[in-house]
Design an enzyme around this catalytic site. Structure first.
Site, PDB file in Angstrom:
ATOM      1  N   HIS A   1      -3.418   2.078  -1.899  1.00  0.00           N
ATOM      2  CA  HIS A   1      -3.097   1.017  -2.860  1.00  0.00           C
ATOM      3  C   HIS A   1      -2.433   1.607  -4.101  1.00  0.00           C
ATOM      4  CE1 HIS A   1      -3.943  -2.661  -5.320  1.00  0.00           C
ATOM      5  NE2 HIS A   1      -4.043  -1.756  -6.282  1.00  0.00           N
ATOM      6  N   GLU A   2      -2.996   2.689  -4.608  1.00  0.00           N
ATOM      7  CA  GLU A   2      -2.457   3.299  -5.827  1.00  0.00           C
ATOM      8  C   GLU A   2      -1.109   3.961  -5.572  1.00  0.00           C
ATOM      9  OE1 GLU A   2      -3.722   2.619  -8.669  1.00  0.00           O
ATOM     10  OE2 GLU A   2      -5.357   1.543  -7.689  1.00  0.00           O
TER      11      GLU A   2
ATOM     12  N   HIS B   1       1.670   1.424  -5.726  1.00  0.00           N
ATOM     13  CA  HIS B   1       2.133   1.102  -7.084  1.00  0.00           C
ATOM     14  C   HIS B   1       3.244   2.066  -7.507  1.00  0.00           C
ATOM     15  CE1 HIS B   1      -0.455  -2.114  -8.335  1.00  0.00           C
ATOM     16  NE2 HIS B   1      -1.571  -1.429  -8.192  1.00  0.00           N
TER      17      HIS B   1
ATOM     18  N   GLU C   1      -0.171  -6.414  -7.708  1.00  0.00           N
ATOM     19  CA  GLU C   1      -1.416  -6.038  -7.044  1.00  0.00           C
ATOM     20  C   GLU C   1      -1.390  -6.431  -5.569  1.00  0.00           C
ATOM     21  OE1 GLU C   1      -3.712  -4.179  -8.003  1.00  0.00           O
ATOM     22  OE2 GLU C   1      -3.188  -3.993 -10.107  1.00  0.00           O
TER      23      GLU C   1
END
Length: 282
Positions: free
Chosen positions: A142-143, A146, A200
């Site tokens: 997930h990070e 980004h 997100e």
């Protein structure tokens, strides 16, 4: 006259917006791509991120909190390595980033990947959520997403656009400009700006595809947010201040599973075949 001035400002700022729209990634199996407002260079943002990351590591080192948990550090590095090997699907240039991975000894339930591939995972998110390797892959994936989508660069660009629009309106109305360049403030902004819900959601989906391609069960991503929601029912952890966890988020991940599960299954099949081949050669 005022209406004409504001109309002219809107037209000019519209051209300003159009000049910086592009997508930072290919779509992958989940079509994780859209037009983004990008008015500052990747180089400026990455330089600011590198400065901010270095400061964070210096503080952690000074307090003897940098990579002091050998088990967690080994796990985070192993998982990150497998995920990073898959980033070329979305953007080949990211394979050449100067990736850094560190674990910070802290009770905070948090993790991040700064622009340019600067990863930090807090021990609190591993211990308090009792993360399996698959779940850890969901968090780190997930990070990383980004960073691949350059969400920090997009957020800073949105701030610049707002500043420029206000300055333009003020100048046309006869007021002095108080605008200032945000490029030089990137080292502060890459940490301080919260991501939007759209960003997100993108990171959720792209991160789930990354983990599937790396051989981690994408269903674990759903489990992470269930754990996070349960943990947040008491005192909300820092991770949830900019990472909303709710039923719609979990539902969206469940809806994307059919797109990424075949990638995971293909990876597992390939791994089993390779293992059998190695065994026969012995």
């Amino acid at each position: 006259m005022k209406r004409v001035t504001l109309l002219l400002a809107a037209i000019l700022s519209g051209a300003f917006f159009l000049s910086g729209c592009q997508s930072t990634t290919a779509g992958g199996a989940t079509n994780s791509s859209r037009s983004q407002l990008l008015l500052i260079s990747s180089a400026d943002v990455n330089e600011g991120a590198a400065t901010a990351y270095k400061k964070e590591l210096t503080k952690a080192r000074a307090s003897n909190a940098l990579n002091t948990n050998a088990s967690y550090t080994r796990r985070v590095n192993n998982v990150s390595k497998r995920l990073i090997a898959q980033v070329g699907v979305f953007r080949p240039d990211a394979l050449k980033w100067n990736w850094e991975v560190n674990v910070l000894n802290s009770n905070e339930v948090n993790a991040y990947c700064m622009p340019g591939g600067k990863i930090a995972v807090y021990t609190g998110i591993i211990s308090k959520l009792n993360l399996t390797d698959d779940e850890l892959a969901a968090v780190i994936g997930h990070e990383i997403a980004h960073a691949l989508r350059e969400h920090s660069r997009e957020q800073i660009s949105q701030q610049i656009a707002t500043e420029q629009t206000i300055s333009l309106v003020g100048a046309l109305a006869g007021f002095g400009s108080t605008s200032q360049s945000l490029a030089g403030q990137a080292s502060q902004l890459v940490i301080g700006l919260p991501f939007s819900r759209k960003m997100e959601t993108e990171a959720d989906v792209m991160g789930m595809e990354l983990m599937a391609r790396a051989g981690y069960n994408p269903e674990a991503a759903i489990n992470v947010w269930k754990k996070m929601a349960k943990l947040g029912s008491g005192s909300s952890p820092e991770f949830l201040s900019t990472h909303p966890s709710d039923s719609s988020r979990i539902a969206n991940l469940q809806a994307q599973l059919p797109k990424v599960m075949p990638l995971y299954q293909a990876t597992k099949t390939k791994g089993k075949t390779a293992a059998v081949t190695r065994k026969k050669k012995k």
